[in-house]
Structures are given as structure tokens and as C-alpha cells.
Design a protein around this motif. Structure first.
Motif, PDB file in Angstrom:
ATOM      1  N   THR A 369      31.858 -62.349  52.377  1.00  0.00           N
ATOM      2  CA  THR A 369      32.476 -63.673  52.338  1.00  0.00           C
ATOM      3  C   THR A 369      32.988 -63.934  50.923  1.00  0.00           C
ATOM      4  O   THR A 369      32.361 -63.516  49.941  1.00  0.00           O
ATOM      5  N   PRO A 376      25.193 -66.299  60.368  1.00  0.00           N
ATOM      6  CA  PRO A 376      25.309 -66.613  61.796  1.00  0.00           C
ATOM      7  C   PRO A 376      24.038 -66.178  62.536  1.00  0.00           C
ATOM      8  O   PRO A 376      23.382 -65.205  62.149  1.00  0.00           O
ATOM      9  N   TYR A 409      33.252 -69.267  59.879  1.00  0.00           N
ATOM     10  CA  TYR A 409      32.988 -67.863  60.174  1.00  0.00           C
ATOM     11  C   TYR A 409      34.295 -67.104  60.404  1.00  0.00           C
ATOM     12  O   TYR A 409      34.487 -65.992  59.887  1.00  0.00           O
TER      13      TYR A 409
END
Length: 476
Positions: A369, A376, A409
Motif C-alpha cells: 500500500t 482486510p 482496498y
């Protein structure tokens, strides 16, 4: 004192219909206020002539004591309609453990596992039972202690002959041996009838408490501090019961015991016997959790249950290759290792992987990221792509907002080599009612196909056909 209720606006506090785990605004007109809920003071701040505060009700329903400026009131906090029932809670535990036992066959671990349906050994589900129902045992014991079973027993006593009111045959027999006429002793042995609580049912009760005290010592020695502390508290409570004046008069039963008509028919003693019957019916095939989940933490259990349901579907589709990552081995045995941030992994066919609580951050190897760390709940990794399932236990009326959060996400997780966005599809798993499913577009197949995101219904005790179809289409 008033509370803000939508859409009514400000209404008197005593007329409010309060729901658990909900935030409310309170206001009070006056110079000062002393508000305490269940003995906990609630601070206010002044805005003009009014005092304001915010209140979040606990994630538990029931009556609540309110103290307002020295006056005592009582109100009620009602259950959240989205909350699962206790029966569904038990179903989730049972299905998690059932699937964990099935996956153990292909886990590759080598360790002996004891199999029994009823055992006096310790287990995770047994601890959950003790923790959740010890208050009920406390109530039952209080009622038994107040009015226990008792019986009449004849015992010989020695008393002055002039105080004997009725002469029994045993008294005459004793006098024949000791003397007669002028030689009658001043003190004579005679039978007397006494009431005693030292009867069979109370003897069994004392034995069961003694066994429970020994069992709690096992939980006092586990590694988790919160379990050992609670077990020590329960142990002190049971020891206090055993030493109570009521049980001090009762001898302890030895050997096996059976259920008598009194245990079968008396409303209080029957509840007592059932409680201890259930206590030893929690042993599984040697696999459980090494940490407790309280009813208030149902969301955590729901996440684990959704993950194990996906595992079961993939296993039945012959997609699972290795499940070693589901377990950890300690000196105490084998446990499911699905705690938060543990990143439990199952290896699937064709190089795919299924994760629980997968961790992505800026320095992750394959996927990373570029903003914040992201975890998640359930992740299916397939090549350069990711499919995310996010269990949401309490979002029935807020699915749009929950799906909006899923964009982090889709946009924030990137494949390191290609630089492309990695998340292909995102689905929320929720125990929404059938009426809500039919009325909301997020559950429709057309919505899923067009936007590659949406919601899937997951209700404990109900087969998840839509999830199975979704997984098949993803794998294809």
C-alpha cells in the motif's frame, strides 16, 4: 433531562426507546447535574443555558439504574435488531470447530488427538460455557441455599430422665441394660428426631462443586492472563460456597451418582443438574481456540465463522492443498490460530492462497500500500489479483457507507512488479435479513457483475449458496 431521537427530535429521557451499542445526545436544563448510569458518573459541558453530553449505550441489553441529582430511576436498554441470537452464536462456534477438525486431516501436523464427546478435560468451548453461565449457577445456588432439600433423621441423645416426653422401644431397651427401679440412671439415652440437610441431592451438589473447583485450577494455569484471572475469581467463589454454613453440614458424595426424582422434577435442583451435565459436553476432537470470545465480541466470532465457511466451500470444491497455517501447536495441544493480525494462511491449488487478517503495508513484498497499513479480514490471492471478503456484523442499514470504505482496498493495494491496482473484487459478508436482501441492490448479481463489489448474505445456521456460486465464478 432530554435525549435526541431521530426523527422525533428532543424528547423526555424517560420516554426514550434506548437500543444497545448506540450513541445518544443528552441535554439538561438547570444549573448543575449529577448523572450516574450504573454508578458511573457522566460528565456534561455547558452551552448557553443548557448542559450537553454524549452517551453510548453498552453492547448489552437489560435494565439499567439511573441516578439523577440524588433520585433513582430505572430504564431498559433493548437488544439491537441486527444482533445474532445466542443460538446462532453457538452454531458459529460449532461450525468453526467442525471445519477445523476436517481441515486437520490435511494439515500435515503430526500429533496425537484425543477423541471423545464427553470429557472432564478442559477445552475452549467449555471455558466459554463457564464464563457465560457462571452467573446463572450463582443464582441457582442462592435459591438452593435459601431453601435446600432436608430430611428427618433419628439420632440417640443423652438427656435427664425427667425431660423425656415419650418413651420409645430403644429407650426401654437401653434401660434394661443400664438399670431399673431405684437404679435408673439420672441421664437416659433416647432417640430424637432432627432435621438435616445432609441428604443425597445436597451430597451430590457438594461433590459437583468440588469437581468444578479442581477444573478451575486448570484454567488458572493457562497462558492467557484474562482467562487465568477470571478462573481465579470463579475458583474463590466456588470455594466460598463449599465452606458456607449450608454445605458445611453436608458430607460429600463418593463414587458415581444418578439423577433422582428430585433432580428430575424439582425446578431448582433440576436446573443445577442440567448445568453440570452441560459442563462436560464441550470436548471436541482435541482442537479448539486458546482464547475466549465473549458474547459482546460476536463480531470477532462472525469474522472467523465467515472465513471457515469459505474454507469449507473451497475444501468441498477440492481446491485446498495445505491447511497447516490454520493451527498452532503448544504444550497444551493444538489450537486454531485465527487471532487478529496473525495472518493465517491456507494454500490452494494453482498457486492461490487464502488469508485471514492479511497484512499489507508500504514494505510488503508482492502487494503493498502507498498510504496506510491495511488489514482486510479475508483475502483470496490469485496471481497478480486479490479478491477481498469483509465480514460486517452490524451494517444492515449502512451497507452503502460500508461499501464506500471498501474503495480504500481497491485503490490502495498495488502489485509491486506491475504497479497496477491489485484488488479485483470486494464483497461484504453480512447476516442481513431476507427482507433487506430483496430490497437492496447491493445483493443483486447484476450489481456484482457490473461493479465487481457488493454484499453477500451470510446467516449462521443457513447454507450459503450465493457465496458458493460467487467462489466458483471467481475460481473459474
Amino acid at each position: 433531562m432530554e435525549v435526541w431521537m431521530s426523527p422525533e427530535g428532543w424528547i423526555p429521557f424517560e420516554k426514550a426507546f434506548l437500543t444497545e451499542a448506540t450513541g445518544y445526545k443528552l441535554r439538561y436544563e438547570g444549573t448543575e447535574i449529577d448523572l450516574r448510569i450504573q454508578g458511573i458518573p457522566i460528565p456534561f459541558h455547558r452551552e448557553g443555558e443548557l448542559l450537553f453530553t454524549s452517551l453510548v449505550t453498552p453492547f448489552q441489553s437489560g435494565s439499567v439504574q439511573i441516578y439523577l441529582n440524588g433520585q433513582e430511576y430505572q430504564t431498559f436498554i433493548y437488544p439491537d435488531s441486527r444482533k445474532l441470537s445466542e443460538q446462532q452464536f453457538d452454531v458459529m462456534i460449532e461450525e468453526i470447530l467442525e471445519e477445523s477438525n476436517s481441515c486437520f486431516q490435511i494439515s500435515g501436523l503430526e500429533r496425537e488427538v484425543s477423541v471423545s464427546g464427553k470429557s472432564r478435560g478442559a477445552s475452549w468451548t467449555q471455558w466459554i460455557y463457564i464464563e457465560r453461565s457462571i452467573h446463572r449457577l450463582r443464582q441457582i445456588f442462592a435459591r438452593i441455599e435459601k431453601q435446600p432439600f432436608s430430611g428427618l433423621v433419628k439420632l440417640p441423645i443423652v438427656q435427664k430422665r425427667e425431660r423425656i416426653q415419650r418413651v420409645a422401644h430403644t429407650t426401654l431397651h437401653w434401660l434394661d441394660k443400664r438399670g431399673y427401679a431405684e437404679n435408673i440412671p439420672q441421664n437416659v439415652e433416647t432417640p430424637n428426631t432432627f432435621e438435616t440437610v445432609d441428604v443425597y441431592e445436597n451430597q451430590v451438589l457438594k461433590k459437583q462443586l468440588f469437581d468444578l473447583k479442581i477444573l478451575l485450577r486448570t484454567y488458572m494455569n493457562v497462558e492467557r492472563v484474562e482467562v487465568s484471572k477470571k478462573a481465579a475469581t470463579f475458583h474463590s467463589l466456588i470455594r466460598r460456597w463449599i465452606n458456607s454454613p449450608f454445605l458445611r453440614e453436608v458430607s460429600m458424595h463418593q463414587g458415581t451418582y444418578s439423577i433422582t426424582q428430585k433432580f428430575r422434577k424439582h425446578p431448582i435442583y433440576r436446573q443445577w443438574y442440567i448445568w453440570f451435565e452441560q459442563l462436560y459436553k464441550h470436548d471436541r476432537e482435541g482442537i479448539g481456540f486458546d482464547y475466549p470470545i465473549a458474547m459482546k465480541d460476536t463480531f470477532e466470532l462472525f469474522e472467523m465463522w465467515c472465513f471457515m465457511r469459505i474454507v469449507r466451500i473451497l475444501r468441498e470444491l477440492n481446491q485446498v492443498e495445505e491447511t497447516r497455517g490454520l493451527y498452532k501447536t503448544t504444550e497444551s495441544g493444538i489450537f486454531i490460530d485465527l487471532a487478529q493480525n496473525k495472518e493465517s494462511k491456507i494454500r490452494l491449488r494453482d498457486g492461490k492462497s487464502l488469508y485471514f487478517q492479511r497484512n499489507y503495508q508500504y514494505n510488503s513484498k508482492e502487494f503493498y500500500t502507498y498510504t496506510q497499513r491495511m488489514i482486510p479480514d479475508i483475502v483470496l490471492e490469485s496471481g497478480n489479483e486479490i479478491i477481498i471478503f469483509d465480514p460486517k456484523y452490524r451494517v444492515t442499514g449502512n451497507l452503502g457507507t460500508a461499501l464506500g470504505e471498501m474503495h480504500k482496498y481497491r485503490d490502495g493495494i498495488v502489485h509491486r512488479e506491475t504497479g497496477e491496482r491489485a484488488v479485483r473484487e470486494v464483497y461484504i459478508l453480512t447476516p442481513t435479513s431476507d427482507d433487506s436482501v430483496e430490497a437492496m441492490r447491493y445483493f443483486e448479481e447484476g450489481y456484482h457483475d457490473r461493479y465487481k463489489m457488493g454484499a453477500v448474505q451470510m446467516v449462521p445456521g443457513v447454507e450459503s449458496e450465493r457465496l458458493k456460486e460467487k467462489l466458483i465464478s471467481i475460481l473459474m
